[in-house]
Motif scaffolding. Structure first.
Motif, mmCIF file in Angstrom:
data_model
loop_
_atom_site.group_PDB
_atom_site.id
_atom_site.type_symbol
_atom_site.label_atom_id
_atom_site.label_comp_id
_atom_site.label_asym_id
_atom_site.label_seq_id
_atom_site.Cartn_x
_atom_site.Cartn_y
_atom_site.Cartn_z
ATOM 1 N N ALA A 28 6.500 106.237 89.516
ATOM 2 C CA ALA A 28 7.385 105.278 88.860
ATOM 3 C C ALA A 28 8.563 106.033 88.251
ATOM 4 C CB ALA A 28 6.633 104.502 87.783
ATOM 5 N N THR A 29 9.780 105.636 88.593
ATOM 6 C CA THR A 29 10.989 106.350 88.182
ATOM 7 C C THR A 29 11.993 105.380 87.563
ATOM 8 O OG1 THR A 29 10.720 107.872 90.056
ATOM 9 C CG2 THR A 29 12.855 107.869 88.947
ATOM 10 N N ILE A 30 12.565 105.750 86.432
ATOM 11 C CA ILE A 30 13.652 104.961 85.855
ATOM 12 C C ILE A 30 14.923 105.255 86.646
ATOM 13 C CG2 ILE A 30 15.112 104.610 83.821
ATOM 14 C CD1 ILE A 30 12.695 105.186 82.081
ATOM 15 N N VAL A 65 4.453 98.815 83.397
ATOM 16 C CA VAL A 65 4.638 99.704 84.540
ATOM 17 C C VAL A 65 3.284 100.116 85.119
ATOM 18 C CG1 VAL A 65 5.381 102.028 85.223
ATOM 19 C CG2 VAL A 65 6.911 100.580 83.882
ATOM 20 N N VAL A 66 2.329 100.471 84.266
ATOM 21 C CA VAL A 66 1.000 100.870 84.722
ATOM 22 C C VAL A 66 0.300 99.694 85.411
ATOM 23 C CG1 VAL A 66 -1.298 101.616 83.981
ATOM 24 C CG2 VAL A 66 0.743 102.684 82.992
ATOM 25 N N VAL A 109 9.712 100.606 99.034
ATOM 26 C CA VAL A 109 10.051 100.863 97.634
ATOM 27 C C VAL A 109 10.213 99.521 96.917
ATOM 28 C CG1 VAL A 109 11.803 101.798 96.094
ATOM 29 C CG2 VAL A 109 11.143 103.066 98.143
ATOM 30 N N TYR A 110 9.615 99.397 95.747
ATOM 31 C CA TYR A 110 9.687 98.170 94.942
ATOM 32 C C TYR A 110 10.364 98.503 93.615
ATOM 33 C CZ TYR A 110 7.990 94.315 91.998
ATOM 34 O OH TYR A 110 7.904 93.256 91.141
ATOM 35 N N MET A 131 11.704 102.042 89.585
ATOM 36 C CA MET A 131 11.386 102.067 91.009
ATOM 37 C C MET A 131 9.947 102.545 91.198
ATOM 38 S SD MET A 131 13.298 104.158 94.098
ATOM 39 C CE MET A 131 12.920 105.783 93.421
ATOM 40 N N PHE A 132 9.194 101.816 92.021
ATOM 41 C CA PHE A 132 7.797 102.138 92.295
ATOM 42 C C PHE A 132 7.666 102.606 93.743
ATOM 43 C CE2 PHE A 132 7.910 99.035 88.923
ATOM 44 C CZ PHE A 132 6.890 99.380 88.056
#
Length: 348
Positions: A28-30, A65-66, A109-110, A131-132
């Motif tokens: 998971a990325t900001i 997010v988790v 990518v979500y 981004m997941f």
């Protein structure tokens, strides 16, 4: 695949570990920040089914997010997004049909936008987009290799560069001595067998220290190689067994154990089942190295012992694609090519 007890602290350590071990995980990325936010652009964290590595700032943001990451891992996002889209369409217009539901693909990518306000119980006032990226949702090839001779050694050179999980078994400690980080005597090497007998967790802790091998290739020194067959097959999913020991009698017993395990895990079937009922059995790939003469001898012995011809025909022997060349590396390449062919065909 089970996660070991030691959880990494920094995201890049977690990424390396879970990639090597074939554990399903989400990065998971900001990717966008507007106004105030708990973490900066490109902050990252890793989420698996059991653990999280690093942080995106904690609080309601990280909790969501988790939750989202684990929904992706479990394949649950299609229903969630479907409900959200239907609700949004109903709010916009009550006259026409709602927007068709769109499933979130785990192989794509979500992204998800988060206003950092009352809904998340945060007062930062800004917003972030996360981004997941899913990895290992489809498990990598899982391979059980018996024997550590010339072909097996060449095989490991190829498998070291591929996304797979390999358990490599031989009863002879000296066959793994070439991979020891600190060269020791054969007598001392024999003592490492005890390490592998102390349980999987202990073996996992020691193998990275003991051997010059990638983390996804796990050596095992054991006098009872057949003990590895049943638990390996019973894990389910695509399974690949390669039998190439130095002893034909050991090869035969490994083949028998594999076939017996397959039949035992097929309800209401036994080893002398009819050809028509064999079609319902889910067979792992069972490959055995050897000549055409050895293959015929094994086949005849198995049939004499009551195994159905349909079951025996599932044995791949000689193993590998018939591409020519008898050098260890040539044989190893032909074997890996056959495994990849089987693996990707089944994944379609």
């Amino acid at each position: 695949m089970n996660e070991s007890l030691a959880t990494p602290v920094v995201w890049y350590d977690g990424l390396a570990k879970y990639q090597q071990q074939g554990i399903a995980h989400v990065l998971a990325t900001i990717v966008a920040v507007n106004g105030s936010a708990p973490r900066a652009l490109q902050a990252k964290m890793i989420v698996t089914q059991r653990s999280i590595v690093d942080t995106l700032g904690g609080g309601g943001l990280e909790h969501d997010v988790v939750t989202t990451a684990r929904q992706l891992l479990n394949g649950e996002m299609a229903e969630t997004v479907s409900k959200e889209i239907k609700l949004k369409g109903a709010e916009i217009s009550c006259k026409g049909p709602t927007e068709p539901a769109k499933a979130v693909r785990r192989d794509a990518v979500y992204t998800k936008h988060y206003p950092l306000g009352a809904k998340l119980a945060q007062c930062c006032g800004g917003s972030v987009t996360v981004m997941f990226e899913c990895f290992n949702v489809t498990p990598p090839m899982s391979i059980l290799v018996f024997g550590a001779g010339h072909v097996a050694a060449a095989l490991m050179t190829v498998l070291a560069e591929l996304p797979c999980q390999v358990d490599w078994v031989d009863s002879r400690p000296e066959m793994f001595e070439r991979y020891l980080i600190n060269k020791i005597s054969t007598s001392t090497a024999s003592q490492t067998a005890a390490i592998h007998k102390n349980g999987q967790a202990q073996a996992a802790e020691n193998q990275s220290v003991l051997y010059h091998l990638p983390a996804h290739i796990r050596p095992h020194i054991d006098d009872e190689p057949t003990d590895f067959v049943r638990p390996f097959i019973e894990q389910g999913g695509q399974r690949f067994i390669l039998i190439m020991t130095h002893d034909h009698s050991v090869d035969f017993e490994l083949v028998r154990t594999a076939l017996d395990t397959v039949v035992a895990n097929s309800p209401s079937l036994d080893r002398d089942l009819t050809d028509s009922s064999c079609s319902s059995i889910s067979m792992p790939y069972i490959g055995c190295i050897g000549s055409a003469t050895k293959a015929k001898r094994f086949r005849d012995r198995l049939i004499q012992r009551g195994y159905s011809e349909k079951i025996v025909d599932q044995l791949v022997m000689p193993v590998g694609l018939q591409v020519g060349g008898k050098e260890p590396m040539a044989v190893a390449v032909s074997i890996v090519a056959q495994l990849l062919q089987q693996y990707h065909q089944a994944s379609l």
